[in-house]
Design an enzyme around this catalytic site. Structure first.
Site, PDB file in Angstrom:
ATOM      1  N   ALA A   7       3.233   1.603   2.865  1.00  0.00           N
ATOM      2  CA  ALA A   7       4.422   0.759   2.698  1.00  0.00           C
ATOM      3  C   ALA A   7       5.450   1.468   1.818  1.00  0.00           C
ATOM      4  O   ALA A   7       6.649   1.465   2.117  1.00  0.00           O
ATOM      5  CB  ALA A   7       4.050  -0.588   2.084  1.00  0.00           C
ATOM      6  N   ARG A  27      12.599  -5.151   6.119  1.00  0.00           N
ATOM      7  CA  ARG A  27      13.223  -4.813   4.827  1.00  0.00           C
ATOM      8  C   ARG A  27      14.742  -4.855   4.879  1.00  0.00           C
ATOM      9  O   ARG A  27      15.402  -4.841   3.858  1.00  0.00           O
ATOM     10  CB  ARG A  27      12.730  -3.432   4.370  1.00  0.00           C
ATOM     11  CG  ARG A  27      13.142  -3.053   2.959  1.00  0.00           C
ATOM     12  CD  ARG A  27      12.220  -1.966   2.464  1.00  0.00           C
ATOM     13  NE  ARG A  27      12.639  -1.361   1.215  1.00  0.00           N
ATOM     14  CZ  ARG A  27      13.170  -0.153   1.105  1.00  0.00           C
ATOM     15  NH1 ARG A  27      13.377   0.588   2.192  1.00  0.00           N
ATOM     16  NH2 ARG A  27      13.496   0.343  -0.071  1.00  0.00           N
ATOM     17  N   CYS A  54       0.836  -1.208   0.000  1.00  0.00           N
ATOM     18  CA  CYS A  54       0.000   0.000   0.000  1.00  0.00           C
ATOM     19  C   CYS A  54       0.867   1.254   0.000  1.00  0.00           C
ATOM     20  O   CYS A  54       2.091   1.188   0.108  1.00  0.00           O
ATOM     21  CB  CYS A  54      -0.896   0.007   1.226  1.00  0.00           C
ATOM     22  SG  CYS A  54       0.040   0.161   2.766  1.00  0.00           S
ATOM     23  N   HIS A  75       5.643   5.900  -2.949  1.00  0.00           N
ATOM     24  CA  HIS A  75       6.959   6.435  -3.336  1.00  0.00           C
ATOM     25  C   HIS A  75       6.796   7.885  -3.795  1.00  0.00           C
ATOM     26  O   HIS A  75       7.546   8.762  -3.398  1.00  0.00           O
ATOM     27  CB  HIS A  75       7.563   5.664  -4.519  1.00  0.00           C
ATOM     28  CG  HIS A  75       7.752   4.202  -4.291  1.00  0.00           C
ATOM     29  ND1 HIS A  75       7.629   3.283  -5.305  1.00  0.00           N
ATOM     30  CD2 HIS A  75       8.054   3.495  -3.176  1.00  0.00           C
ATOM     31  CE1 HIS A  75       7.859   2.072  -4.829  1.00  0.00           C
ATOM     32  NE2 HIS A  75       8.120   2.170  -3.548  1.00  0.00           N
TER      33      HIS A  75
HETATM   34 FE1  ICS Z   1      13.028   0.045  -5.802  1.00  0.00          FE
HETATM   35 MO1  ICS Z   1      10.716  -5.025  -1.818  1.00  0.00          MO
HETATM   36 FE2  ICS Z   1      12.440  -2.399  -5.762  1.00  0.00          FE
HETATM   37 FE3  ICS Z   1      11.122  -0.727  -4.355  1.00  0.00          FE
HETATM   38 FE4  ICS Z   1      13.511  -1.307  -3.713  1.00  0.00          FE
HETATM   39 FE5  ICS Z   1      12.645  -3.201  -2.244  1.00  0.00          FE
HETATM   40 FE6  ICS Z   1      11.568  -4.271  -4.288  1.00  0.00          FE
HETATM   41 FE7  ICS Z   1      10.265  -2.607  -2.861  1.00  0.00          FE
HETATM   42  C1  ICS Z   1      11.927  -2.423  -3.886  1.00  0.00           C
HETATM   43  S1  ICS Z   1      14.457  -1.600  -5.635  1.00  0.00           S
HETATM   44  S2  ICS Z   1      12.796  -5.292  -2.808  1.00  0.00           S
HETATM   45  S3  ICS Z   1      11.162  -0.850  -6.533  1.00  0.00           S
HETATM   46  S4  ICS Z   1      12.140  -4.448  -6.448  1.00  0.00           S
HETATM   47  S5  ICS Z   1      14.492  -2.067  -1.909  1.00  0.00           S
HETATM   48  S6  ICS Z   1       9.476  -4.442  -3.677  1.00  0.00           S
HETATM   49  S7  ICS Z   1      12.627   0.686  -3.743  1.00  0.00           S
HETATM   50  S8  ICS Z   1      10.995  -3.000  -0.841  1.00  0.00           S
HETATM   51  S9  ICS Z   1       9.204  -0.748  -3.225  1.00  0.00           S
END
Ligand code: ICS
Length: 477
Positions: free
Chosen positions: A59, A90, A56, A189
């Protein structure tokens, strides 16, 4: 050997759905074949009733972007669950004394209860901020990360933040990342990027800005990734003034408008702030990839080309320095991994960024997909994949399970929700979010660990040592 992916396989897998859902889901799955183009639907809401792996907005904002910024307290504002269940999983590592220099390993919540929902939680928020400031006097700021109920009851966290910022004399950033906003963590994000832009960026000047100053953006230091990346950049002669946000500091974020170049690893989560800094401060930005020696080498050259001959020379020196080590790793593991087939399913970047690292080990990615990527991510993914591979967007539990059972890869790389399902089904598995309690995987420090871990998963003798009880011969008692 499993099936090769093709249109009829996809059709069969989707045939269990009602007609409407089948049609909707068909647009999210592409089999790459000779001459096919990247026509895939992405970043649209999930079909109700189908099991998605998405998160979400909270998150994406609190967990992903703000959480790793270590000298701030990130308050999970609302009922206790969101903060508790997003605590520590994480593996975004930080240096510094916990509770003094780093608050990342801790969990702060305003712990809403029924009366806060009925009467509003603004007073409680003030109290929590005051308390936290008193208990942790070295804290450099707060983010107030709203959970769903805060938005639903209409609390005014912006005015509380304003008032308390004067009283407590540190930045306090309201982040309207209620989980119900948007359709995945991706909007979180964006909301977090906007909050950084509005409340931190450009608020401090450093008087020692230099020509080789850069920001490392979109590296969250999972298992120490940012440290491995930073090491390469510094050996190239660049000065990493701040990392967004792995092991990051408020001061670094505030002065980030002074750097010469923004280097972005995770495009998905931080392209927004790069575009903003380009428009507002004229700072150029460049995407790069530090997974596996081939991509690292390409990236070092691409980065160095933005600077003068000194950096270019040093870049070549760095490549030459690590070449023998990389060769050794490849010589050791490639014979054990050559030809092994991998299927991936991760968030928004790694399903494409890790492909080169697998290929360095002689492995092939035969299926990949994202939980929450956008069209521009798929445009970047499609050219990386070979023909006769499958690409899936927001794959449901049913689809991913079926694709993997039919295609029978030698390794599955995905998350905690998938891990035990596939391990129990006999597929070697690596968690590609948290690096399965390992890491780093970025940079020259990361690749030997990546290679070892993949080898360990695939070639572990565990499965030959264990025998199913019904296959055991009857023991004489
Ligand atoms: Fe970028 Mo889990 Fe990506 Fe994002 Fe990053 Fe992580 Fe995953 Fe999540 C990631 S690199 S591992 S898009 S592929 S560290 S889903 S920021 S937390 S939101």
């Amino acid at each position: 050997m499993g099936e090769k992916p093709n249109a009829s396989m996809v059709e069969e897998v989707l045939s269990v759905y009602p007609e409407k859902a089948r049609k909707l889901r068909a647009k999210h799955i592409v089999v790459k074949e000779e001459g096919s183009t990247c026509a895939i639907k992405a970043n649209i809401k999930c079909v109700p009733g189908l099991m998605t792996a998405r998160g979400c907005a909270y998150a994406g904002a609190k967990g992903v972007v703000w959480g790793p910024l270590k000298d701030m307290i990130h308050l999970s504002h609302g009922p206790v669950g969101c903060g508790y269940y997003s605590w520590g999983g994480r593996r975004n590592l930080t240096k510094g004394v916990v509770g003094v220099e780093s608050f990342t390993p801790m969990q702060f919540t305003s712990d809403f209860s029924e009366s806060d929902i009925v009467y509003g939680g603004d007073k409680k928020l003030e109290k929590v901020l005051r308390e936290a400031r008193e208990l942790f006097p070295s804290v450099q700021g707060f983010s107030i990360c709203s959970e769903c109920p805060v938005g639903l009851i209409g609390d005014d966290i912006e005015s509380v933040a304003k008032k308390m910022m004067k009283e407590l004399d540190v930045p306090i950033v309201p982040v309207r990342c209620e989980g119900f906003r948007g359709i995945s963590q991706s909007l979180g994000h964006h909301i977090a990027n906007d909050a950084v832009r509005d409340h931190l960026l450009g608020k401090r000047e450093r008087d020692d800005a230099g020509p080789y100053d850069i920001s490392l953006i979109g590296d969250y230091n999972i298992g120490g990734d940012a440290w491995a990346s930073k090491k390469i950049l510094e050996e190239m002669g660049l000065r990493v003034r701040n990392v967004w946000t792995g092991d990051g500091t408020v001061e670094g974020m505030m002065a980030a408008h002074q750097v010469k170049l923004n280097l972005i690893h995770c495009y998905r989560s931080m392209n927004y702030i790069c575009r903003h800094m380009e428009e507002t401060y004229g700072i150029p930005w460049l995407e790069f990839n530090f997974f596996g020696p081939t991509k690292i080498k390409e990236s070092i050259r691409k980065i160095a080309a933005q600077f003068d001959e000194t950096i270019q020379r040093k870049g070549e020196e760095v490549i030459a320095k690590y070449e023998p080590l990389m060769r050794k790793v490849i010589d050791e593991y490639r014979p054990r991994l050559e030809g092994k087939r991998v299927m991936l399913y991760v968030g928004g970047l790694r399903p494409r960024h890790t492909i080169g690292a697998y290929e360095d080990l002689g492995m092939e990615v035969i299926g990949t997909g994202y939980e929450f990527a956008h069209k521009d991510d798929y445009d970047r993914t499609f050219p990386q994949m070979n023909n006769e591979t499958i690409i899936y967007d927001d794959a449901t539990e049913h689809e991913l399970g079926e694709f993997i059972h039919r295609m029978r890869p030698d390794l599955v790389g995905s998350g905690i929700k998938e891990k035990y399902v596939f391990e129990k089904a006999g597929f070697p598995f690596r968690q590609m979010h948290s690096w399965d309690y390992s890491g780093p995987y970025h940079g020259y420090d990361g690749f030997p660990i990546f290679a070892r871990d993949m080898d360990m998963a695939i070639n572990s003798p565990t499965r030959t040592l264990a025998k199913a009880p019904w296959k055991k011969e009857k023991e004489v008692r």
